[in-house]
Scaffold this motif. Structure first.
Motif, PDB file in Angstrom:
ATOM      1  N   LYS A  20      43.658  55.708  24.306  1.00  0.00           N
ATOM      2  CA  LYS A  20      43.536  56.997  23.608  1.00  0.00           C
ATOM      3  C   LYS A  20      44.870  57.316  22.931  1.00  0.00           C
ATOM      4  O   LYS A  20      45.928  57.061  23.489  1.00  0.00           O
ATOM      5  N   ALA A  21      44.789  57.880  21.748  1.00  0.00           N
ATOM      6  CA  ALA A  21      46.009  58.242  21.013  1.00  0.00           C
ATOM      7  C   ALA A  21      46.773  59.315  21.774  1.00  0.00           C
ATOM      8  O   ALA A  21      46.184  60.208  22.395  1.00  0.00           O
ATOM      9  N   GLY A  22      48.101  59.206  21.742  1.00  0.00           N
ATOM     10  CA  GLY A  22      48.948  60.248  22.311  1.00  0.00           C
ATOM     11  C   GLY A  22      49.205  60.129  23.806  1.00  0.00           C
ATOM     12  O   GLY A  22      49.817  61.020  24.401  1.00  0.00           O
ATOM     13  N   GLU A  75      41.043  50.392  14.368  1.00  0.00           N
ATOM     14  CA  GLU A  75      39.935  51.146  13.771  1.00  0.00           C
ATOM     15  C   GLU A  75      38.637  50.347  13.705  1.00  0.00           C
ATOM     16  O   GLU A  75      37.546  50.922  13.698  1.00  0.00           O
ATOM     17  N   HIS A  79      46.946  50.258  22.206  1.00  0.00           N
ATOM     18  CA  HIS A  79      46.379  50.808  20.969  1.00  0.00           C
ATOM     19  C   HIS A  79      45.097  50.075  20.607  1.00  0.00           C
ATOM     20  O   HIS A  79      45.024  48.855  20.699  1.00  0.00           O
ATOM     21  N   LYS A  87      52.271  51.205  25.827  1.00  0.00           N
ATOM     22  CA  LYS A  87      51.408  51.810  24.803  1.00  0.00           C
ATOM     23  C   LYS A  87      50.281  50.852  24.432  1.00  0.00           C
ATOM     24  O   LYS A  87      50.514  49.824  23.796  1.00  0.00           O
TER      25      LYS A  87
END
Length: 541
Positions: A139-141, A152, A149, A147
């Motif tokens: 999830k972003a943030g 898309e 990522h 991290k």
């Protein structure tokens, strides 16, 4: 993958939980000094084999975990006697079942009475599944230090299977669900890896279809607050192999045609180097000899190369990718880099001249006799005379970095030139530098065909070289015409014709000098290829 038994025969005992093992200074000291030094040097991905290892430091460690399942990611600093260092990523797992420790076993280990083995975690399916699922659910943030990522275009919903992709040198790639590839970078840098950066930019931001689609990544934030890329996930491109092997197959047929069609090599029509050619411009005698398909495929490869550069040159918001003009800073950087590299290759050649004979020795002597002229050629770069733009480029573009798929081409591996620093790999360059790298690869493929298959062709080697050099000029001409048309129609500025020819010669000379060092160190018999390339470029008016 390097295979082998434990580097430590006896079992070492530690009375701490696995989750706290890397916080135990006694374990870390023993692990770095007694175990890892022996293990690391045996690994295929270890790039320091030609240097003398001095000691290993643990630069960083972090947890790769989910639902209480814990693995460690280690960032190791390898220090060498020659006063430099390299960083490597090693994920580790503790297993008690010997069946999971048949390959890449690092050491025997007992933790709180549980006897088992420390292994490279990529060998463990549970680890590969966990990494996939962390990217799947990213999830972003999220504020974690590691991290994850998700790209898309990521559409997978669950883990199904995983397997090793094949024999790699510098990284370890795993095929997931037969549709994805996750590449674990082994040699790492205190910055975003260019492969991750370029893949995400081309795929997610620019929608460039002829590269493996960006699916996800893992970066960590180190203690200096720098981003370090440790893994990249991309779509798996079904393919018929890479363009290098494909081209070798094509060229073998082309050279076999010399005898099959009773072709007189010295009667074949010539063309000038870098003269732009449509298919209609290629004389019928050349088409009859080489066939039409090789030129049509070169046109398609030229289109895909141009489209890659168009995507890279059409960004005006993201500073890391926005085109720039030539300037004095770039010129100073370029000349310093090339003169240092040239001197290094000169020293290598002089110290290893005894390894050469025949044509290679003759060309090497010519290189040494001509060294001042070659050095001067590198100094001719004058940014004030150049009107083209600099872009982020592939940086290590050759036929081995291209996959063939039903007459089309997919471009991959954007890590850049292995000898360059990460900062240098991100310097914006003229896009023709990539084109020059590909042209040098064509040259290699022609000479590799003559070296490896020459005994099957009823011609003297000198005649085969003459035929190869002729074919090379037509290949370059057809590629260059299509590439130039496509890129100029998209308003990417690669300069006027004289500038383009200058840039190609300059970058091809740079690439050939670069190749010379590799060949002299790894396979001196092949040094004739870059030496012939250097002589050919220097002899062009």
């Amino acid at each position: 993958m390097a295979k082998g038994k434990s580097t430590v025969k006896s079992t070492t005992n530690f009375n701490v939980a696995w989750e706290a093992l890397m916080d135990d200074p006694g374990f870390v000291k023993m692990f770095l000094s007694e175990v890892l030094e022996r293990y690391i040097v045996q690994q295929r991905w270890y790039g320091g084999k030609s240097s003398r290892l001095k000691y290993i430091d643990l630069q960083e460690y972090f947890r790769i975990e989910q639902h209480g399942e814990v693995y460690y990611g280690l960032i190791l600093e390898i220090n060498f006697e020659e006063a430099f260092y390299q960083h490597y990523f090693l994920p580790i797992a503790f297993v008690t079942d010997e069946n999971f420790a048949k390959e890449d076993r690092i050491m025997n280990l007992s933790i709180q009475g549980n006897e088992g083995f420390l292994i490279d975690a990529v060998n463990l399916e549970a680890f590969r599944k966990l990494v996939f699922e962390r990217i799947l659910h990213a999830k972003a943030g999220e504020e974690e230090r590691v991290k994850y990522h998700r790209g898309e275009s990521f559409v997978e919903t669950a883990y199904e299977s995983s397997r090793f992709m094949g024999m790699e040198q510098s990284n370890t790639s795993i095929i997931i669900n037969e549709r994805l590839v996750i590449k674990f970078f082994r040699r790492i840098y205190a910055n975003k890896n260019p492969d991750y950066e370029m893949s995400r930019f081309l795929s997610d931001k620019k929608g460039f279809k002829n590269t493996p689609s960006y699916q996800g990544s893992i970066n960590i934030i180190d203690s200096d607050n720098l981003i370090i890329t440790i893994a990249l996930m991309q779509g798996l491109v079904p393919n018929q192999g890479d363009a290098w092997e494909y081209m070798l197959g094509k060229l073998k047929g082309v050279f076999e045609n010399l005898a099959h069609k009773s072709i007189k090599i010295n009667a074949l029509p010539h063309t000038e180097m870098f003269e732009r050619l449509t298919i209609a411009d290629v004389p019928p005698q050349i088409i009859d000899w080489a066939g039409l398909s090789i030129f049509l495929e070169l046109q398609q490869l030229a289109r895909r190369t141009a489209e890659m550069h168009i995507a890279l040159g059409s960004e005006f918001e993201e500073t890391a990718f926005a085109p720039e003009r030539f300037n004095g800073d770039y010129e100073v950087w370029l000349k310093n880099r090339l003169l240092y590299q040239f001197q290094n290759r000169l020293n290598t050649l002089e110290n290893n001249l005894h390894k050469l004979d025949g044509l290679a020795l003759e060309l090497a002597q010519g290189f040494l006799d001509n060294k001042n002229e070659i050095r001067k050629r590198f100094l001719t770069f004058n940014w004030t005379k150049l009107k083209g733009e600099r872009l982020r480029v592939h940086g290590d573009y050759h036929l081995g970095q291209v996959l063939v798929q039903n007459g089309d081409f997919f471009i991959l591996d954007f890590e850049g030139e292995p000898e360059s620093t990460i900062r240098d790999r991100k310097v914006k360059q003229p896009p023709l530098k990539d084109v020059a790298g590909l042209f040098r690869s064509f040259h290699y493929a022609i000479y590799a065909t003559i070296f490896n298959e020459g005994e099957h062709f009823p011609y003297e080697q000198k005649e085969l070289f003459a035929a190869g050099e002729l074919l090379y000029r037509y290949m370059i001409g057809v590629f260059l015409n299509t590439y130039t048309d496509v890129i100029r129609n998209a308003n990417i500025n690669i300069g006027y014709n004289q500038e383009r020819v200058f840039m190609l010669k300059y970058a091809m000379l740079e690439k050939a000098v670069y190749e010379l060092g590799y060949e002299m160190n790894a396979r001196p018999r092949w040094a004739v290829i870059p030496l012939e390339g250097i002589a050919s470029i220097m002899n062009e008016n």
